[in-house]
Design a protein around this motif. Sequence first.
Motif, PDB file in Angstrom:
ATOM      1  N   SER A   1      -9.247   0.545   2.564  1.00 21.73           N
ATOM      2  CA  SER A   1      -8.983   0.462   1.124  1.00 21.73           C
ATOM      3  C   SER A   1      -9.183  -0.955   0.617  1.00 21.73           C
ATOM      4  O   SER A   1      -9.286  -1.914   1.386  1.00 21.73           O
ATOM      5  CB  SER A   1      -7.564   0.920   0.842  1.00 21.73           C
ATOM      6  OG  SER A   1      -7.395   2.225   1.328  1.00 21.73           O
TER       7      SER A   1
ATOM      8  N   SER B   1      -7.605  -3.928  -2.125  1.00 23.85           N
ATOM      9  CA  SER B   1      -6.390  -4.284  -2.847  1.00 23.85           C
ATOM     10  C   SER B   1      -6.714  -4.623  -4.298  1.00 23.85           C
ATOM     11  O   SER B   1      -7.869  -4.603  -4.708  1.00 23.85           O
ATOM     12  CB  SER B   1      -5.716  -5.473  -2.160  1.00 23.85           C
ATOM     13  OG  SER B   1      -6.552  -6.599  -2.244  1.00 23.85           O
TER      14      SER B   1
ATOM     15  N   GLU C   1      -3.060   0.796   9.640  1.00 27.02           N
ATOM     16  CA  GLU C   1      -3.160   1.005   8.198  1.00 27.02           C
ATOM     17  C   GLU C   1      -2.827   2.444   7.839  1.00 27.02           C
ATOM     18  O   GLU C   1      -3.182   3.381   8.566  1.00 27.02           O
ATOM     19  CB  GLU C   1      -4.578   0.659   7.740  1.00 27.02           C
ATOM     20  CG  GLU C   1      -4.798   0.841   6.238  1.00 27.02           C
ATOM     21  CD  GLU C   1      -5.403   2.212   5.915  1.00 27.02           C
ATOM     22  OE1 GLU C   1      -5.270   2.652   4.764  1.00 27.02           O
ATOM     23  OE2 GLU C   1      -5.994   2.829   6.830  1.00 27.02           O
ATOM     24  N   SER C   2      -2.122   2.615   6.734  1.00 27.13           N
ATOM     25  CA  SER C   2      -1.792   3.941   6.240  1.00 27.13           C
ATOM     26  C   SER C   2      -1.760   3.907   4.718  1.00 27.13           C
ATOM     27  O   SER C   2      -1.014   3.104   4.130  1.00 27.13           O
ATOM     28  CB  SER C   2      -0.436   4.394   6.782  1.00 27.13           C
ATOM     29  OG  SER C   2      -0.081   5.662   6.264  1.00 27.13           O
ATOM     30  N   ASP C   3      -2.595   4.718   4.103  1.00 27.08           N
ATOM     31  CA  ASP C   3      -2.677   4.798   2.633  1.00 27.08           C
ATOM     32  C   ASP C   3      -2.968   3.443   2.008  1.00 27.08           C
ATOM     33  O   ASP C   3      -2.388   3.076   0.977  1.00 27.08           O
ATOM     34  CB  ASP C   3      -1.382   5.392   2.060  1.00 27.08           C
ATOM     35  CG  ASP C   3      -1.162   6.825   2.509  1.00 27.08           C
ATOM     36  OD1 ASP C   3      -2.170   7.513   2.776  1.00 27.08           O
ATOM     37  OD2 ASP C   3       0.013   7.239   2.610  1.00 27.08           O
ATOM     38  N   GLY C   4      -3.834   2.674   2.649  1.00 29.92           N
ATOM     39  CA  GLY C   4      -4.222   1.390   2.092  1.00 29.92           C
ATOM     40  C   GLY C   4      -3.193   0.302   2.262  1.00 29.92           C
ATOM     41  O   GLY C   4      -3.304  -0.757   1.628  1.00 29.92           O
TER      42      GLY C   4
ATOM     43  N   TYR D   1       0.811  -2.039   8.315  1.00 31.86           N
ATOM     44  CA  TYR D   1       2.116  -1.934   8.971  1.00 31.86           C
ATOM     45  C   TYR D   1       2.041  -2.542  10.368  1.00 31.86           C
ATOM     46  O   TYR D   1       0.964  -2.616  10.979  1.00 31.86           O
ATOM     47  CB  TYR D   1       2.566  -0.480   9.089  1.00 31.86           C
ATOM     48  CG  TYR D   1       2.812   0.210   7.770  1.00 31.86           C
ATOM     49  CD1 TYR D   1       4.058   0.155   7.152  1.00 31.86           C
ATOM     50  CD2 TYR D   1       1.790   0.917   7.151  1.00 31.86           C
ATOM     51  CE1 TYR D   1       4.279   0.789   5.942  1.00 31.86           C
ATOM     52  CE2 TYR D   1       2.002   1.560   5.950  1.00 31.86           C
ATOM     53  CZ  TYR D   1       3.244   1.495   5.345  1.00 31.86           C
ATOM     54  OH  TYR D   1       3.462   2.126   4.149  1.00 31.86           O
TER      55      TYR D   1
ATOM     56  N   GLY E   1       5.521  -2.231   4.287  1.00 34.55           N
ATOM     57  CA  GLY E   1       4.105  -2.082   3.954  1.00 34.55           C
ATOM     58  C   GLY E   1       3.568  -3.311   3.253  1.00 34.55           C
ATOM     59  O   GLY E   1       4.084  -3.715   2.204  1.00 34.55           O
TER      60      GLY E   1
END
Length: 362
Positions: free
Chosen positions: A59, A61, A80-83, A86, A102
């Motif tokens: 993704s 930013s 990475e999770s949903d842009g 972590y 996050g």
Amino acid sequence: MTSRKRKLLPIKGQQKLPFLQKDVNNNEVPKNDTSFDSQSETEVDHKKYSQSEPEATASTSKNNRKIQSNWFKLWPWLYESDGVLYCEPCVDNKKKNNFVTGCAVYKTTSMTRHEALSDHINATEAPKLATEFQQAVQQSHSLEDKAVLKCIKTVLWLAQENIPLNKFESIFELFRELDVPDLEPLRLNKHVNYENYYTSTEILGAISCVIDNEINVKLAQSPYITVLADESTDLANKKRITSNARIVNGTTSEPETVFLSDHEYEDGTGIGLATVILQEMQRRDISVDRLIRFGSDGASVMSGGNKGVKGILLQKQPHLIHIHCMAHHLALCTSQAADLVPAIKCYQQWLTSLYYYFSQSS
């Protein structure tokens, strides 16, 4: 007043802009084929002409920075999770930092700063510390298990050899003189240790519980059971009744004798003795339907058909067969035969008198 031409200064850190050219006076002016005004002079697209970063794989930013694929190789703990970025160790250990809630700032400095945090260092070292702790605990338990196993074997040997448990402590003193290993956990300090009489009695009780449970399993597997009972007195001259059982071993299908109980009793009648036997059968979950034989010494209180133990058990199980013990049979035969031989009868009287003489002497 003569007008001066405005000299365009290159933006610091940027390459020379391709839409400028030099005139005869060596001044930078816009190219003929490019429209240039005051607004385009100040609002230059810096991003377009800056050094480009590697191609993005995830993704983007808000500031148009992108997650780089090589970050996951440089920092294996990163995911990475949903842009959002972590930290796996921090999340697993429930730490409190930006990489747990996050992180959406796609900069290498975010990872380097997070990697230096004490929270992250503790989280990454937690599995190693847990493994070392488990190994230390297992090693400690292993030493303790070896020491306890020596105690159990010693108590079992004393019981099998009919040696009093008050010899337990002296045996361990002998073990220490012989440098028997793995005894250190038994002594916590000078005043507290497990090499005493009280420890041996507790171990003996635990052993008896284990053996008792094994007997119950064998009794449950046997389709038919024979109960053998006999009266006796102990050294304190207290009346006791000992009972055993003949069963069919569920594994080998061979007959086997197992111990049931050794109870003290006060009521020496047939009803009292039968009650003790029936209570023991109930405690061990032996149904009367499985009882096919009853063996005794042949005394009237045992073999009586009405008020004896045999008669009372027959009321519960009509198909019960009473067996007169062969050893008691033999003892009765020899004693009655000896009464007909004067020499043997005299010899028996002489031994009896000798016994009472020494038993009553000081």
